[in-house]
Design an enzyme around this catalytic site. Structure first.
Site, PDB file in Angstrom:
ATOM      1  N   GLU A  38      68.383 -30.321 -17.440  1.00 32.03           N
ATOM      2  CA  GLU A  38      69.246 -31.069 -16.422  1.00 32.03           C
ATOM      3  C   GLU A  38      69.583 -32.701 -17.006  1.00 32.03           C
ATOM      4  OE1 GLU A  38      71.090 -33.251 -13.391  1.00 32.03           O
ATOM      5  OE2 GLU A  38      70.666 -31.341 -13.609  1.00 32.03           O
ATOM      6  N   CYS A  77      63.524 -38.963 -13.415  1.00 29.92           N
ATOM      7  CA  CYS A  77      65.023 -38.596 -14.920  1.00 29.92           C
ATOM      8  C   CYS A  77      66.669 -38.345 -13.997  1.00 29.92           C
ATOM      9  CB  CYS A  77      64.442 -37.010 -15.405  1.00 29.92           C
ATOM     10  SG  CYS A  77      63.416 -37.488 -16.625  1.00 29.92           S
TER      11      CYS A  77
END
Length: 137
Positions: A38, A77
């Site tokens: 990701e 994140c």
């Protein structure tokens, strides 16, 4: 990473550069390690025009937005990085977030910091980049 085999799955969140480095790591390539990344997500929270101050939706939006701003544990994140608010709601959202943050700050004696996961993270955090380690560590 030397212990990874073709039976493993390596999943990471972080920058596209980190993902590329890990994907090309000799162990990952040689052992055909499954890989999922990701990378460089720009998650956002969107307030609809009908969620005005005083509605349950508005209150939930503010609560989640503030939670994303103050939570210190876990992967940041993938945290919300953009708050999209209708122009007509901007003052109400700003006031509500400010009020909620001032309540939270009142319970703490000062800012708190936790250690970073690797040596490169302080530099990365200061540069407003995702918080992931480099593949060579």
């Amino acid at each position: 990473m030397h212990h990874l085999t073709g039976q493993d799955l390596l999943s990471v969140t972080g920058s596209a550069d980190t993902a590329a480095a890990l994907r090309a790591h000799p162990v990952v390539v040689r052992n055909a390690v499954r890989f999922n990344a990701e990378a460089d997500s720009l998650n956002c929270s969107v307030l609809g025009p009908d969620a005005i101050a005083g509605t349950r939706e508005f209150d939930l939006y503010i609560a989640q937005l503030v939670t994303e701003m103050i939570v210190k544990a876990g992967q940041k994140c993938t945290a919300i990085r953009r708050a999209l608010v209708p122009r007509g709601q901007l003052d109400a959202v700003t006031d509500a977030v400010t009020a909620r943050l001032s309540e939270i700050r009142g319970r703490q004696s000062g800012p708190r910091r936790r250690g970073h996961g690797c040596a490169g993270q302080p530099r990365t955090a200061r540069a407003s980049a995702p918080c992931c380690c480099h593949a060579d560590r």
